[in-house]
Design a protein around this motif. Sequence first.
Motif, PDB file in Angstrom:
ATOM      1  N   THR A   1       0.832  -1.205   0.000  1.00 17.35           N
ATOM      2  CA  THR A   1       0.000   0.000   0.000  1.00 17.35           C
ATOM      3  C   THR A   1       0.863   1.252   0.000  1.00 17.35           C
ATOM      4  O   THR A   1       1.940   1.288   0.583  1.00 17.35           O
ATOM      5  CB  THR A   1      -0.953   0.002   1.216  1.00 17.35           C
ATOM      6  OG1 THR A   1      -1.821   1.113   1.109  1.00 17.35           O
ATOM      7  CG2 THR A   1      -0.192   0.103   2.521  1.00 17.35           C
TER       8      THR A   1
ATOM      9  N   LEU B   1      -9.997  -9.190  -8.386  1.00 18.31           N
ATOM     10  CA  LEU B   1      -8.786  -8.674  -7.727  1.00 18.31           C
ATOM     11  C   LEU B   1      -7.546  -9.032  -8.535  1.00 18.31           C
ATOM     12  O   LEU B   1      -7.437 -10.141  -9.063  1.00 18.31           O
ATOM     13  CB  LEU B   1      -8.644  -9.244  -6.315  1.00 18.31           C
ATOM     14  CG  LEU B   1      -9.656  -8.718  -5.314  1.00 18.31           C
ATOM     15  CD1 LEU B   1     -10.732  -9.744  -5.069  1.00 18.31           C
ATOM     16  CD2 LEU B   1      -8.978  -8.341  -4.016  1.00 18.31           C
TER      17      LEU B   1
ATOM     18  N   ASP C   1     -14.274  -4.624  -3.353  1.00 19.39           N
ATOM     19  CA  ASP C   1     -13.801  -6.007  -3.413  1.00 19.39           C
ATOM     20  C   ASP C   1     -13.189  -6.447  -2.087  1.00 19.39           C
ATOM     21  O   ASP C   1     -13.503  -7.511  -1.562  1.00 19.39           O
ATOM     22  CB  ASP C   1     -12.810  -6.203  -4.578  1.00 19.39           C
ATOM     23  CG  ASP C   1     -11.670  -5.183  -4.575  1.00 19.39           C
ATOM     24  OD1 ASP C   1     -11.622  -4.297  -3.707  1.00 19.39           O
ATOM     25  OD2 ASP C   1     -10.808  -5.273  -5.483  1.00 19.39           O
TER      26      ASP C   1
ATOM     27  N   VAL D   1     -11.369  -4.943   1.817  1.00 16.40           N
ATOM     28  CA  VAL D   1     -10.882  -3.905   2.721  1.00 16.40           C
ATOM     29  C   VAL D   1      -9.631  -4.458   3.380  1.00 16.40           C
ATOM     30  O   VAL D   1      -9.667  -5.495   4.040  1.00 16.40           O
ATOM     31  CB  VAL D   1     -11.929  -3.507   3.783  1.00 16.40           C
ATOM     32  CG1 VAL D   1     -11.385  -2.370   4.643  1.00 16.40           C
ATOM     33  CG2 VAL D   1     -13.231  -3.087   3.126  1.00 16.40           C
TER      34      VAL D   1
ATOM     35  N   THR E   1      -6.023  -2.225   4.510  1.00 18.82           N
ATOM     36  CA  THR E   1      -5.679  -1.271   5.579  1.00 18.82           C
ATOM     37  C   THR E   1      -6.898  -0.449   5.981  1.00 18.82           C
ATOM     38  O   THR E   1      -6.971   0.056   7.101  1.00 18.82           O
ATOM     39  CB  THR E   1      -4.577  -0.292   5.114  1.00 18.82           C
ATOM     40  OG1 THR E   1      -5.079   0.478   4.020  1.00 18.82           O
ATOM     41  CG2 THR E   1      -3.318  -1.027   4.705  1.00 18.82           C
TER      42      THR E   1
HETATM   43  P1  IMP Z   1      -6.889  -0.566   1.533  1.00 16.73           P
HETATM   44  O1  IMP Z   1      -6.966   0.903   1.285  1.00 16.73           O
HETATM   45  O2  IMP Z   1      -5.551  -0.968   2.072  1.00 16.73           O
HETATM   46  O3  IMP Z   1      -8.010  -1.093   2.386  1.00 16.73           O
HETATM   47  O4  IMP Z   1      -6.912  -1.290   0.139  1.00 16.73           O
HETATM   48  C1  IMP Z   1      -8.015  -1.267  -0.678  1.00 16.73           C
HETATM   49  C2  IMP Z   1      -7.658  -1.626  -2.098  1.00 16.73           C
HETATM   50  O5  IMP Z   1      -6.372  -2.209  -2.239  1.00 16.73           O
HETATM   51  C3  IMP Z   1      -8.628  -2.667  -2.600  1.00 16.73           C
HETATM   52  O6  IMP Z   1      -9.754  -2.086  -3.179  1.00 16.73           O
HETATM   53  C4  IMP Z   1      -7.799  -3.431  -3.592  1.00 16.73           C
HETATM   54  O7  IMP Z   1      -7.880  -2.789  -4.848  1.00 16.73           O
HETATM   55  C5  IMP Z   1      -6.382  -3.321  -3.084  1.00 16.73           C
HETATM   56  N1  IMP Z   1      -6.000  -4.533  -2.320  1.00 16.73           N
HETATM   57  C6  IMP Z   1      -5.828  -4.650  -0.997  1.00 16.73           C
HETATM   58  N2  IMP Z   1      -5.478  -5.886  -0.641  1.00 16.73           N
HETATM   59  C7  IMP Z   1      -5.444  -6.599  -1.788  1.00 16.73           C
HETATM   60  C8  IMP Z   1      -5.167  -7.990  -2.087  1.00 16.73           C
HETATM   61  O8  IMP Z   1      -4.890  -8.836  -1.232  1.00 16.73           O
HETATM   62  N3  IMP Z   1      -5.249  -8.325  -3.403  1.00 16.73           N
HETATM   63  C9  IMP Z   1      -5.563  -7.436  -4.395  1.00 16.73           C
HETATM   64  N4  IMP Z   1      -5.835  -6.146  -4.151  1.00 16.73           N
HETATM   65  C10 IMP Z   1      -5.770  -5.735  -2.872  1.00 16.73           C
END
Ligand code: IMP
Length: 177
Positions: free
Chosen positions: A74, A156, A98, A100, A102
């Motif tokens: 991230t 994903l 898809d 969540v 972080t």
């Molecule tokens: P967050 O902001 O860290 O919650 O991440 C959200 C976004 O990161 C999601 O909508 C995904 O597009 C991407 N993401 C987070 N973890 C994964 C994973 O394990 N595989 C693929 N995409 C991920």
Amino acid sequence: MGTKPPVLISQERIESRLRELGADISRDYRGADLIMVGILKGAFVVLADLVRFVEIPLRIDFMAVSSYGMGTSTSGVVSITKDLDLDIQGRDVLVVEDIVDTGLTLDYLLRTLKTRGPSSLSLFALLDKKEAREVPVDITYRGFEVPNRFIVGYGLDCGERHRELPYIGILEEEKGY
Ligand code: IMP
């Protein structure tokens, strides 16, 4: 190309969970002015399947945000790269995501959408990677809890690969998938 990523959640399990959640949404939003907002690109598959289990009238819109680069870590930087076409003021908005991880993307997105005055604002997330959470996010409709691994398939990706897989898999980078 090699073998495919191993299955974490099968197509059958996804379908039966979406059927249940679709019934919950149909019940909860009866008589509402529902707009379901898919977050591109990852949510395009789950949104398409989910709406077919929802038995009330609704509208669909999309937003695109960038939070991840082309890799698997991230950045913490979130920006809207495609905004909604519809006005959500006074509407019942259900954001469909898809996964969540972080929580940074959703936290930013939900705060932004709230300023536009929807009647209600809730979140559907197919996958909840709870262990990785850095900011709390309230998920009203949750498909599955997943381990803190990199997940691919069913929309994903990892560097734009694997979105087309009909199941949810785990990326095992050392094996070169
Ligand atoms: P967050 O902001 O860290 O919650 O991440 C959200 C976004 O990161 C999601 O909508 C995904 O597009 C991407 N993401 C987070 N973890 C994964 C994973 O394990 N595989 C693929 N995409 C991920």
